[in-house]
Design an enzyme around this catalytic site. Structure first.
Site, short mmCIF file in Angstrom:
data_model
loop_
_atom_site.label_atom_id
_atom_site.label_comp_id
_atom_site.label_asym_id
_atom_site.label_seq_id
_atom_site.Cartn_x
_atom_site.Cartn_y
_atom_site.Cartn_z
N CYS A 19 38.19 50.09 41.75
CA CYS A 19 39.16 49.51 42.71
C CYS A 19 39.64 50.53 43.73
CB CYS A 19 40.35 48.93 41.96
SG CYS A 19 39.88 47.65 40.81
N HIS A 57 46.97 48.30 46.07
CA HIS A 57 45.88 47.58 45.40
C HIS A 57 46.45 46.29 44.83
CE1 HIS A 57 42.45 46.52 43.13
NE2 HIS A 57 42.91 46.90 41.97
N ASN A 70 42.50 40.00 41.86
CA ASN A 70 42.08 41.39 42.04
C ASN A 70 40.61 41.41 42.48
OD1 ASN A 70 41.20 44.01 41.76
ND2 ASN A 70 42.11 44.33 39.72
N1 ACO Z 1 46.55 33.62 28.88
C1 ACO Z 1 47.38 33.54 27.83
N2 ACO Z 1 47.57 34.55 26.98
C2 ACO Z 1 46.90 35.69 27.20
C3 ACO Z 1 46.02 35.85 28.28
C4 ACO Z 1 45.84 34.75 29.14
N3 ACO Z 1 45.04 34.79 30.20
N4 ACO Z 1 45.52 37.08 28.25
C5 ACO Z 1 46.04 37.71 27.20
N5 ACO Z 1 46.87 36.87 26.56
C6 ACO Z 1 47.65 37.12 25.38
C7 ACO Z 1 47.15 38.29 24.61
O1 ACO Z 1 46.08 37.92 23.78
C8 ACO Z 1 48.39 38.68 23.82
O2 ACO Z 1 48.48 37.83 22.71
P1 ACO Z 1 48.77 38.44 21.25
O3 ACO Z 1 50.12 39.11 21.38
O4 ACO Z 1 48.77 37.24 20.40
O5 ACO Z 1 47.65 39.40 21.00
C9 ACO Z 1 49.54 38.32 24.75
O6 ACO Z 1 48.98 37.43 25.75
C10 ACO Z 1 50.17 39.50 25.45
O7 ACO Z 1 49.18 40.32 25.94
P2 ACO Z 1 49.54 41.69 26.62
O8 ACO Z 1 48.32 42.51 26.78
O9 ACO Z 1 50.73 42.25 25.94
O10 ACO Z 1 50.06 41.19 28.06
P3 ACO Z 1 50.56 42.09 29.22
O11 ACO Z 1 51.96 41.78 29.51
O12 ACO Z 1 50.19 43.53 29.05
O13 ACO Z 1 49.70 41.53 30.45
C11 ACO Z 1 47.75 42.04 31.72
C12 ACO Z 1 48.30 41.59 30.38
C13 ACO Z 1 48.12 41.02 32.79
C14 ACO Z 1 46.24 42.14 31.63
C15 ACO Z 1 48.37 43.39 32.08
O14 ACO Z 1 48.27 44.27 31.00
C16 ACO Z 1 47.72 44.01 33.29
O15 ACO Z 1 47.81 43.50 34.40
N6 ACO Z 1 47.08 45.20 33.12
C17 ACO Z 1 46.45 45.86 34.24
C18 ACO Z 1 45.14 45.23 34.49
C19 ACO Z 1 44.53 45.65 35.77
O16 ACO Z 1 45.22 45.76 36.76
N7 ACO Z 1 43.22 45.86 35.76
C20 ACO Z 1 42.50 46.17 36.90
C21 ACO Z 1 42.60 47.62 37.28
S1 ACO Z 1 41.73 47.92 38.69
C22 ACO Z 1 40.03 48.00 38.43
O17 ACO Z 1 39.45 49.06 38.47
C23 ACO Z 1 39.27 46.72 38.16
#
Ligand code: ACO
Length: 356
Positions: free
Chosen positions: A143, A283, A313
């Protein structure tokens, strides 16, 4: 910077790296300034909404919007490759710059979803644009790729060896996503953004860039298969090793740390104060990450450019599409200071200050 897991020495901060270089006299102004002469972007027509995703995996519009800010994303057709989106964005940037494609002497495509392992996607873009006087290469920094490529371009312009460089961020992550994995498939979309970089008399539009990487975190955001280590075999595909794997929480944490540090560092190196930044273009991964950076920099929300609710994203394309939209909608005015800050797999990060 925090100490990465499993390492004894703390990761060097961007600030301390920059300070050492300053002491060694390695930080200086480029000989010839570089500016952005035109921008362009392209997103596919097909819209995939959160409601559509509710039918694919166990998720909800409410979960996706509150955790990420994303409402819909664009998905490229099966025959719509990264190079096609990149060429469409590039064509618009060249038109805005008032150039003929034959005047472009370098094409840089930042992507982690190239049309093929080789040749580089930039060569396919060259063919589509008829920009046959350009040297072509791809840059892989996930990214962060667009700002990495912009900095490579700035250095070639500063060196005086090239005059007009087409810089593109383009990704088709829909082809790398596991559409049964709700942790990742809700986050990404497809698209491309571009900028033509060249020297503009009396103007030094790209003021400063900081870049950093930390390979010790290479396992928290990756696509393990498809390279020489885990080649494309039926067994590897059955194990879905050719799809994106991500430790969301860890990526989130590191993104906030690195982007805040890069943003503060590059503003300081530009000789500016955060309140002089007219527009923060981050980003477009997650609205909570963006809010954390804006709060740290004390940039109010009306000076933060966001389009992730419409596109998700789009990886290397995200900041480039946002820059083009900010330019075309008049959110960027002449002489405004804009701060671009990115983060991606690698880990990689970068911040750039532009004077528009
Ligand atoms: N819908 C419903 N529930 C979900 C989903 C979904 N799409 N995805 C995950 N969950 C669940 C998980 O399984 C978890 O359940 P559990 O507690 O029973 O295991 C619960 O929701 C909470 O998950 P968390 O990981 O705690 O959620 P978080 O608040 O951290 O949000 C997210 C997750 C949105 C992915 C966040 O961590 C994030 O945005 N991280 C950064 C990701 C990112 O930006 N990546 C790209 C980087 S750039 C690149 O190079 C591509």
């Amino acid at each position: 910077m925090s100490t990465p897991r499993g390492t004894e020495t703390p990761a060097p901060s961007i600030t301390s790296q920059a300070r050492r270089k300053k002491e060694r006299g390695q930080l200086g102004q480029p000989v010839r300034g570089a500016s952005i002469l035109g921008t362009g972007s392209y997103v596919p027509e097909k819209v995939l909404t959160n409601a559509d995703l509710e039918r694919l995996v166990e998720t909800s519009d409410e979960w996706i919007v509150t955790r990420t800010g994303i409402r819909e994303r664009r998905i490229a057709g099966e025959d719509e490759h990264t190079s096609q989106m990149a060429a469409a964005a590039g064509r618009r940037a060249i038109e805005m710059a008032g150039l003929d494609p034959l005047e472009i002497d370098m094409i840089l495509v930042a992507t982690v979803s190239p049309d093929m392992m080789f040749p580089c996607t930039a060569c396919f873009v060259q063919k589509k644009l008829g920009a046959f006087n350009a040297a072509c290469m791809d840059i892989s920094a996930a990214c962060s790729g667009f700002l990495y490529a912009l900095e490579v371009a700035r250095n070639f312009i500063a060196a005086g060896t090239h005059d007009y460089i087409l810089v593109i961020g383009a990704d088709k992550l829909s082809s790398l996503v596991d559409w049964t994995d709700r942790n990742t498939c809700v986050l990404f979309g497809d698209g491309a953004g571009a900028a033509v970089v060249g020297h503009r008399e009396g103007k030094n539009g790209i003021l400063q860039t900081v870049m950093g990487s930390d390979g010790r975190f290479s396992d928290i955001l990756l696509m393990p298969g498809g390279g020489c280590r885990i080649p494309i075999t039926k067994e590897n595909i059955d194990q879905k090793l050719n799809t994106i794997k991500m430790s969301g929480k860890e990526v989130f944490k590191q993104a906030v740390i690195a982007m805040q540090a890069a943003a503060l560092e590059v503003v300081e190196r530009s000789g500016l104060r955060p309140e002089q930044i007219s527009l923060l273009i981050p980003h477009q991964a997650n609205s909570r990450i963006i809010d954390a950076i804006a709060t740290r920099l004390k940039v109010p929300s009306e000076r933060v450019f966001m389009n992730l609710e419409r596109y998700g994203n789009t990886s290397a394309a995200a900041v480039a599409i946002a820059l083009d939209e900010a330019n075309r909608t008049g959110a960027l005015k002449p002489d405004d200071y804009a701060l671009l800050v990115v983060f991606g797999g690698g880990l990689t990060w970068a911040g750039t200050v532009l004077q528009w």
